[in-house]
Motif scaffolding. Sequence first.
Motif, short mmCIF file in Angstrom:
data_model
loop_
_atom_site.label_atom_id
_atom_site.label_comp_id
_atom_site.label_asym_id
_atom_site.label_seq_id
_atom_site.Cartn_x
_atom_site.Cartn_y
_atom_site.Cartn_z
N LEU A 151 -1.66 9.50 8.80
CA LEU A 151 -0.90 10.60 8.23
C LEU A 151 -0.90 11.76 9.20
O LEU A 151 -1.96 12.20 9.66
CB LEU A 151 -1.52 11.03 6.89
N SER A 153 0.86 -1.18 0.00
CA SER A 153 0.00 0.00 0.00
C SER A 153 0.90 1.23 0.00
O SER A 153 1.48 1.59 1.02
CB SER A 153 -0.93 0.00 1.22
N GLN A 205 -3.54 -0.11 7.65
CA GLN A 205 -4.01 1.12 8.28
C GLN A 205 -2.84 2.09 8.42
O GLN A 205 -1.77 1.72 8.87
CB GLN A 205 -4.63 0.83 9.65
N ARG A 206 -3.11 3.35 8.05
CA ARG A 206 -2.05 4.36 8.05
C ARG A 206 -2.58 5.65 8.69
O ARG A 206 -3.70 6.07 8.44
CB ARG A 206 -1.58 4.63 6.62
N LYS A 236 2.12 5.06 -0.07
CA LYS A 236 1.69 6.35 0.49
C LYS A 236 1.73 7.39 -0.61
O LYS A 236 2.77 7.62 -1.23
CB LYS A 236 2.60 6.74 1.65
N PHE A 240 -4.74 12.24 9.87
CA PHE A 240 -5.74 11.65 8.97
C PHE A 240 -5.51 10.15 8.90
O PHE A 240 -4.40 9.69 8.63
CB PHE A 240 -5.65 12.27 7.58
N HIS A 241 -6.56 9.38 9.12
CA HIS A 241 -6.46 7.91 9.15
C HIS A 241 -7.00 7.33 7.85
O HIS A 241 -8.08 7.71 7.39
CB HIS A 241 -7.24 7.35 10.34
N THR A 242 -6.23 6.41 7.26
CA THR A 242 -6.68 5.72 6.05
C THR A 242 -6.70 4.21 6.30
O THR A 242 -5.96 3.70 7.15
CB THR A 242 -5.76 6.01 4.84
N ASN A 243 -7.53 3.52 5.54
CA ASN A 243 -7.71 2.09 5.72
C ASN A 243 -7.81 1.45 4.34
O ASN A 243 -8.69 1.80 3.54
CB ASN A 243 -8.98 1.81 6.53
N THR A 244 -6.91 0.51 4.04
CA THR A 244 -6.89 -0.17 2.74
C THR A 244 -6.93 -1.67 2.95
O THR A 244 -6.16 -2.21 3.76
CB THR A 244 -5.63 0.21 1.94
#
Length: 223
Positions: free
Chosen positions: A132, A48, A129-130, A50, A139-143
């Motif tokens: 930033l 994943s 899960q990342r 960035k 900011f939270h991202t989920n892939t």
Amino acid sequence: MSAVRELLPLLPLALLALQASLCHGACVEVDSDTEAVATKGFKLGCISCKMRGEVPAIAWVNWYFRASDETEFYHIYSYEDYMAKIIDLRFYERLQWVGSKHTKDLQDGSIYILNVTFNDTGTYKCIFQRLLMYSNYKFHTNTSKFIAMNVVPQLTRGMASILSEVMMYVSIIGLQLWLVVEMIYCYRKIAAAGEEALRESAAEYLAITSESKDNCAGEQVAE
């Protein structure tokens, strides 16, 4: 002062070199292989990238597994803050982390299965899960990525691989035939040019000989 003026044109190059040294390697999201061989090892790929490389971030990865005869996913593995943990006993001492190392800003969350068994056939889910960390907020991202793995007794070659190899050999044979034809054509052209040159030389020689005879005959008549 003159030395400073000479160094000024080199300043952009120095800044460019500094920026290049700070850059990280490019990240490319590649799909995982899906066919594993029993008793062998197998890499489950999960990448994943960035999108904002300049933004600091931390990431953690969780893996889930749903066997071919099951209906739910079960948590089998987690990696966070340099710590790996095998959760499902079916994979005890059989999972290894082969993703990003020496960083919390993970981009590769791949794991390696040791001693694959037919019971490992099923669907694997990788949740990346990342977090930033911008200057004013986070900011939270989920892939999520899914991998349908099939276990076989021995590795089988796909039709695409077979066709690629056949086309490679056909191309090689075609190139060799083309080279042979070109060599024959060039040889004939050179031979024809040589024969034409010989004919021209012979005709020129005969013309010179005839002219010499005429000159000799004219001198005799004059005497």
